[in-house]
Scaffold this active site. Structure first.
Site, PDB file in Angstrom:
ATOM      1  CG  HIS A 101      -1.629  -1.005   1.530  1.00 41.63           C
ATOM      2  ND1 HIS A 101      -3.054  -1.422   0.244  1.00 41.63           N
ATOM      3  CD2 HIS A 101      -2.080  -1.874   2.160  1.00 41.63           C
ATOM      4  CE1 HIS A 101      -3.849  -2.109   0.432  1.00 41.63           C
ATOM      5  NE2 HIS A 101      -3.210  -2.543   1.860  1.00 41.63           N
ATOM      6  CB  VAL A 102       3.403   2.567  -1.442  1.00 39.82           C
ATOM      7  CG1 VAL A 102       3.627   1.998  -2.207  1.00 39.82           C
ATOM      8  CG2 VAL A 102       4.461   4.004  -1.178  1.00 39.82           C
TER       9      VAL A 102
END
Length: 403
Positions: free
Chosen positions: A162-163
């Site tokens: 998650h980035v």
């Protein structure tokens, strides 16, 4: 009287003839011997050529050398191909061999990650899945460190976390290929809203542990009150969630507006191989199999298998319900940039499907009046992991403050 024949003409004439005859016999003998050896050598060469051709044919037909050649090799010595010819040519990597899946929270990423774990073992690529769920925005030094770590993974690899989008070329690092999946923005928001409070069928207690700072009033806050009374969790910038995953790490990417929207669209066109929509997950998996066969071959068969389906029985978000039409209208207005981007992605995805002959089921456009009425949780719930909490610790109680 003894006659001296040494000076007689007859003797002088006989000596050269005798020598000539001897030389002729000698030359004839040598010619016969050479001719004999020439025929033998020719026959030997032809026999060797026949054996070589037959052996080569046998080698190709049977996928390996005949035993007699192996016996001869063992008899002659234990030298290897590397000893005789040096190292072989380097292994040719599939293209692309560097893939990043910067997964968007509550968009079916656990479904894909579980599939990737099965596929990595089957197709022998390196899967690196980060356990960091609540740090999507990075400093410049954190970006460089992460990008270098990603680039050092042995290829072929697939990295997932998650980035928000990372621009590798900005720091002169080879840019990998990106993939991602998004879903209807309001459905994504509702799924996260209730998941944070009540979890899924794996147990409510699990999420009481995960969100210990959430007070009872907040946990049981009615979704309509949250939206209509403009609580921070139900208003911007917290609702501006999907676009930053594609816009990038620039501070302006977190500000709802046209600049972030257009930059996100540009990055999709230039850096993402595919961005699918969760509402058509099976078609997304099919396209991934077509575009990245060395990663996703057989993914659709695995997804449809009964053993895999059992994994999703306990992961649907619980206590989820639809807000009123009035609340949905307010929510949609606040998320208009998110819907602009979602519609753009859906059009691009349908165009890609059309190119390979897949049909798209018509759905109500977000511009139509019936859209909000038909919204009511139509998206099937895939597996969801411990997603990003979408809140920082320092503002854990900010929901109580109404602007």
């Amino acid at each position: 009287m003894m006659k001296n024949f040494s000076n007689s003409p007859l003797h002088n004439n006989q000596t050269p003839n005798h020598i000539r005859d001897w030389n002729n016999k000698k030359f004839g003998f040598l010619s016969a011997v050479l001719l004999r050896f020439s025929l033998r050598g020719y026959g030997f060469c032809m026999a060797s050529l026949f054996i070589f051709c037959f052996g080569s044919l046998f080698y190709q037909l049977n996928g390996g050398p005949p035993n007699i050649l192996l016996d001869i090799r063992q008899y002659l010595g234990e030298s290897t191909y590397l000893d005789d010819h040096g190292p072989p040519a380097p292994h040719v990597l599939p293209f692309p061999s560097q893939v990043v899946y910067n997964r968007v929270g509550k968009c079916g990423s656990r479904t894909v990650v579980i599939l990737l774990r099965l596929l990595a073992e089957r197709h022998q690529f390196n899967l690196v899945s980060s356990d960091i769920h609540n740090k999507t925005r990075l400093t410049k030094h954190e970006q460089v460190d992460l990008m270098r770590n990603i680039s050092n993974i042995p290829q072929p690899f697939l990295y997932t976390r998650h980035v928000h989008f990372l621009n590798f070329t900005r720091f002169r690092i080879e840019q990998p290929v990106y993939i991602n999946i998004i879903r209807d923005p309001i459905n994504r928001f509702l799924s996260n809203y209730f998941f944070r409070r009540f979890g899924d069928w794996r147990g409510e207690q699990n999420h009481l542990i995960r969100t210990p700072g959430m007070k009872g009033d907040e946990r049981y806050l009615d979704i309509n009150v949250c939206i209509l009374e403009n609580y921070p969790e139900c208003s911007n910038p917290r609702l501006f969630y999907i676009i930053p995953y594609f816009c990038g790490q620039h501070p302006q990417c977190r500000e709802p507006g046209q600049w972030a929207l257009e930059r996100a669209k540009q990055n999709v066109l230039e850096n993402f191989l595919i961005v699918g929509i969760l509402e058509e997950l099976e078609d997304v998996l099919l396209l991934l199999e077509r575009l990245l066969p060395h990663y996703f071959t057989d993914v659709l068969n695995i997804y449809k298998s009964p053993d895999y389906r059992k994994m999703g029985n306990m992961t649907g978000t619980v206590r989820k319900h639809t807000p009123t039409l009035e609340a949905l209208q307010v929510l949609y207005h606040r998320m208009r940039y998110e819907y602009d981007f979602y519609n753009f992605i859906r059009d691009q995805f349908h165009l890609m499907k059309k190119k390979i002959g897949l049909k798209s089921v018509p759905r109500p456009s977000s511009q139509q009046a019936s859209f909000l009425r038909d919204l009511s949780l139509r998206t099937p719930e895939p597996l969801d992991e411990d997603e990003e909490l979408e809140t920082d610790l320092e503002d854990a109680n900010s929901w109580l403050v109404q602007p």
